[in-house]
Scaffold this active site. Structure first.
Site, short mmCIF file in Angstrom:
data_model
loop_
_atom_site.label_atom_id
_atom_site.label_comp_id
_atom_site.label_asym_id
_atom_site.label_seq_id
_atom_site.Cartn_x
_atom_site.Cartn_y
_atom_site.Cartn_z
N CYS A 69 -9.28 -2.53 -0.07
CA CYS A 69 -8.20 -3.60 0.29
C CYS A 69 -7.96 -4.30 -0.90
O CYS A 69 -6.68 -4.94 -0.85
CB CYS A 69 -8.47 -4.12 1.27
SG CYS A 69 -8.76 -3.33 2.88
N HIS A 102 -4.66 -11.31 1.55
CA HIS A 102 -4.86 -10.04 2.23
C HIS A 102 -4.80 -10.13 3.88
O HIS A 102 -5.40 -11.24 4.14
CB HIS A 102 -6.20 -9.27 1.66
CG HIS A 102 -6.52 -8.11 2.64
ND1 HIS A 102 -5.74 -6.99 2.82
CD2 HIS A 102 -7.80 -7.80 3.02
CE1 HIS A 102 -6.48 -6.12 3.30
NE2 HIS A 102 -7.56 -6.54 3.67
N ASN A 107 -3.56 -4.43 9.52
CA ASN A 107 -4.43 -4.50 8.04
C ASN A 107 -3.85 -3.32 7.51
O ASN A 107 -4.42 -2.20 7.93
CB ASN A 107 -5.84 -4.76 8.13
CG ASN A 107 -6.50 -4.54 6.97
OD1 ASN A 107 -5.87 -4.39 5.95
ND2 ASN A 107 -7.93 -4.99 6.89
#
Ligand code: UT7
Length: 316
Positions: A109, A243, A273
């Site tokens: 990520c 994030h 996400n």
């Protein structure tokens, strides 16, 4: 390096929490209170990573008044590419009809921050003038749809950033603490008859609480470090673009930095996400709705599989 424009593309299909309750022992109330997510976009009907990646790239190119032929390099951040090979960057290049070298990077990520750092190094070497960073992620293909602790969290999408020479990117800080125990997935191992230790394909596994603690402490550490590098305080930052893993992680970091909610933009509510695509998708949406303006000071921060972290100060 500076970023001249952002772009993004999302799958058409939106999946609500209520839809997940039809096959999972979960509830809209649990998902919303524990994560902040109401729905996520999931790729269906022949949508591919290279398709979304190319759409995101085209939006960034259009906003910058440039054509695919103007690109000197395409870097694609992806946790797992569309195919094992060719790289997803090559597949995106084909769809754009661009004619430049292409490379995939995988830092989980944190991939957007890692890709920005690679782009910066390429630009500083003066071998290229324009690098397109595309983050294209299909986490719906990596998660176990019977595991309520993970599958409710993720979504699919692509974000792009058009990078050129300039002085917008003030600093980047990257870290990696090699650790596959708390967040990992195995690809299919093939059928080599000489190897009796071939692992079976395994979907994403995560120790949620460990990652939660890691995320809050490292994000605060990285954000304070990059602000320190640039001699700025949190009050001088227009937006902290983090994030989008969990609304509670965003709130915890925000309260540690003593900042207002307006400075922490959010799209996890409707996107889930989307791994390395979270930050460029959010920045592209902010560019589209006018929140993001030239000259603003942004702090970017991400964490993910590796375990990796990254943060940057960017003057847009
Ligand atoms: O992109 C980077 C990777 N990911 C992350 O950053 C994720 C970081 N971690 C998190 O966001 C959170 O830890 C989660 C959202 C994954 C989990 O939230 P939590 O508040 O830490 O829940 P928990 O794991 O402590 O579970 C609490 C309870 C458990 O039940 P018991 O044992 O208390 O009876 C779980 O089985 O909630 C249960 N649970 C659920 N219940 C309903 C877990 N998932 C669900 C669910 N629906 N989807």
């Amino acid at each position: 390096m500076k970023i001249r424009a952002f772009g993004h593309a999302l799958p058409k299909r939106s999946v609500t929490n209520e839809e997940l309750t039809r096959f999972l022992d979960t509830s809209d109330e649990w998902i919303q209170t524990h994560t902040g997510i109401q729905s996520r976009r999931i790729m269906t009907g022949g949508e591919t990573l290279s398709l979304l990646g190319a759409q995101a790239a085209k939006m960034a190119l259009e906003r910058a008044n440039l054509a695919p032929k103007d690109l000197d390099y395409i870097l694609c951040s992806t946790t797992r590419g569309e195919m094992s090979f060719p790289s997803t960057a090559c597949l995106i290049q084909q769809r754009l009809a661009a004619a430049c070298p292409c490379l995939d990077v995988n830092a989980g990520c944190t991939g957007f921050l890692y890709a920005l750092d690679v782009a910066r190094a390429m630009l500083e070497s003066s071998r290229v003038k324009r690098v397109l960073v595309v983050c294209a992620e299909q986490l719906s293909r990596l998660t176990d749809w019977k595991d309520r602790g993970t599958c409710v969290l993720f979504g699919d999408g692509a974000g792009a950033a058009l990078c050129e020479n300039g002085d917008g990117l003030k600093t980047v800080r990257l870290t990696a603490e090699g650790d596959a125990a708390s967040l990992y997935g195995w690809p299919a191992g093939g059928n080599c008859p000489f190897d009796d230790h071939i692992p079976k394909e395994q979907p994403l596994k995560m120790n949620g609480q460990e990652i939660f603690k890691f995320a809050v402490s490292r994000s605060q550490r990285d954000i304070e470090a990059v602000m320190d590098d640039c001699g700025i305080t949190a009050d001088a930052v227009d937006y902290f673009v983090l994030h989008q893993a969990n609304r509670r992680i965003l709130d915890a970091v925000r309260s540690r930095l003593k900042q207002l909610a307006e400075k922490f933009p959010v799209n996890i509510t409707t996107h889930g996400n989307t791994s390395s695509a979270c930050i460029p998708v959010l920045l592209s949406e902010m560019e589209g709705d006018g929140r993001l303006k030239k000259g603003q000071t942004l702090v970017l921060s991400a964490f993910g599989a590796g375990l990796t972290t990254g943060a940057a100060v960017l003057q847009y």
